[in-house]
Design a protein around this motif. Sequence first.
Motif, PDB file in Angstrom:
ATOM      1  N   HIS A  40     -23.431  15.831   2.560  1.00 24.09           N
ATOM      2  CA  HIS A  40     -22.013  16.081   2.815  1.00 24.09           C
ATOM      3  C   HIS A  40     -21.328  16.612   1.562  1.00 24.09           C
ATOM      4  CE1 HIS A  40     -22.745  13.477   6.305  1.00 24.09           C
ATOM      5  NE2 HIS A  40     -21.689  14.057   6.829  1.00 24.09           N
ATOM      6  N   SER A  41     -20.478  17.603   1.747  1.00 24.20           N
ATOM      7  CA  SER A  41     -19.665  18.076   0.629  1.00 24.20           C
ATOM      8  C   SER A  41     -18.493  17.135   0.381  1.00 24.20           C
ATOM      9  CB  SER A  41     -19.136  19.485   0.909  1.00 24.20           C
ATOM     10  OG  SER A  41     -18.176  19.464   1.948  1.00 24.20           O
ATOM     11  N   SER A  88     -19.131  19.394   7.571  1.00 25.43           N
ATOM     12  CA  SER A  88     -19.165  19.907   6.205  1.00 25.43           C
ATOM     13  C   SER A  88     -20.447  19.516   5.460  1.00 25.43           C
ATOM     14  CB  SER A  88     -17.943  19.409   5.429  1.00 25.43           C
ATOM     15  OG  SER A  88     -17.726  20.188   4.282  1.00 25.43           O
ATOM     16  N   THR A  89     -21.585  19.917   6.016  1.00 23.31           N
ATOM     17  CA  THR A  89     -22.866  19.588   5.408  1.00 23.31           C
ATOM     18  C   THR A  89     -23.525  20.826   4.792  1.00 23.31           C
ATOM     19  OG1 THR A  89     -24.013  19.891   7.525  1.00 23.31           O
ATOM     20  CG2 THR A  89     -23.277  17.660   6.962  1.00 23.31           C
ATOM     21  N   PHE A  90     -24.465  20.592   3.895  1.00 22.68           N
ATOM     22  CA  PHE A  90     -25.185  21.695   3.252  1.00 22.68           C
ATOM     23  C   PHE A  90     -26.538  21.197   2.766  1.00 22.68           C
ATOM     24  CE2 PHE A  90     -23.195  19.418  -0.147  1.00 22.68           C
ATOM     25  CZ  PHE A  90     -23.897  19.666  -1.313  1.00 22.68           C
ATOM     26  N   GLY A  92     -28.529  21.072  -0.190  1.00 24.63           N
ATOM     27  CA  GLY A  92     -28.471  21.275  -1.624  1.00 24.63           C
ATOM     28  C   GLY A  92     -29.531  20.520  -2.409  1.00 24.63           C
ATOM     29  N   ARG A 124     -20.412  19.002  -7.059  1.00 21.90           N
ATOM     30  CA  ARG A 124     -20.745  19.064  -5.627  1.00 21.90           C
ATOM     31  C   ARG A 124     -20.044  20.240  -4.950  1.00 21.90           C
ATOM     32  NH1 ARG A 124     -20.501  13.615  -2.222  1.00 21.90           N
ATOM     33  NH2 ARG A 124     -18.260  13.847  -2.523  1.00 21.90           N
ATOM     34  N   TYR A 128     -22.014  23.228  -3.120  1.00 18.28           N
ATOM     35  CA  TYR A 128     -21.707  23.562  -1.729  1.00 18.28           C
ATOM     36  C   TYR A 128     -21.368  25.047  -1.595  1.00 18.28           C
ATOM     37  CZ  TYR A 128     -19.179  23.440   2.748  1.00 18.28           C
ATOM     38  OH  TYR A 128     -18.749  23.685   4.028  1.00 18.28           O
ATOM     39  N   CYS A 131     -24.539  27.112  -1.782  1.00 17.82           N
ATOM     40  CA  CYS A 131     -25.346  27.031  -0.558  1.00 17.82           C
ATOM     41  C   CYS A 131     -24.726  27.817   0.586  1.00 17.82           C
ATOM     42  CB  CYS A 131     -25.544  25.568  -0.158  1.00 17.82           C
ATOM     43  SG  CYS A 131     -26.634  24.663  -1.297  1.00 17.82           S
TER      44      CYS A 131
END
Length: 324
Positions: A40-41, A88-90, A92, A124, A128, A131
Amino acid sequence: MSSRFSKLQINAIVRAEKYVNNLRFNCLYPGCAEKAISSHSQQKERQLRSIAVDGHVYTLAPSVTQVFKMKAANDQLQVKRVGITNASTFYGFCRKHDNELFKPIESDEVNPDNKQHLTLLFFRALSYEYCMKRKVHLLLRKRRELISQNGQRLVPSEMELGFEAWTSKKWPVLFSQILSALQQDHDGGVRSVVHQIGRNIGVSCCGVSGVRGETLSDIMNTQDLRSMPPLYAFNIVPYTDKTFVIVTSFAEHSIEVSHHFGDVENMNQLESLVNTLAFYNCEDPCISPALWETLSMEEKEFVQLSIRHPSYRSSNLVPRIIKL
């Protein structure tokens, strides 16, 4: 077709996004070959949970394709109700490095007086941003390859070249600087301005923006922080009874970033800042259903128009959704 893209191009975009969504990436941490997890960002359990209703928030539908399907400047992007696990995921960092790096800002509330916390939020946000740009670059490249396979030869667009340059030229400079700061346990020349609002405002966001336009030449000529146009990260961090509004930059950029925002000490100016960060600079804010479902159709349309990429906005106006 009245669309800006032909049927062949739209089909290539859809296929390219499916291709990119199925890719898995290695952890960003230097020397780590483990696969990145979906992170999560924005802090899930306290930050997003504080604005969720039944574990859900509203956010921009996680699809790059919808941007390319727009037929006119006033086309809206889709805002959907999603579970906070998927908001809001990525991809990373691997599980080990994600846990080790961000534990100080995941295990408890962010402390605005703790420089490590603020530096981690900055780190972070930058990760984000990288990514997301990596994803769009790979999508554009795959789209071009698919169209070229059908006999319509394309050269890389300036947008594709820009995203590629950002990830290959600009990101290494940013990553090296911020990682060094974290490893040496100091702020690394990072400067933050924090504003506290005495209630939960119903919006959470994380992002990176610049104080002025950036050309492909600017990105290609990146050598160090001083050679790039100033950028900043922003985080709106809501909790049960308060919200932190945090803007962070490198020291080399802090003077121009400060001039960009001006004096935001009074409530009207702070209100403008919050709305700008959440609904103009950020392209995927998380919005509480308790807020979103009370907005008029006109307000919802305004938000959907303003959170698009700057290249696709129809105006420079910022919606006044949060009222302080």
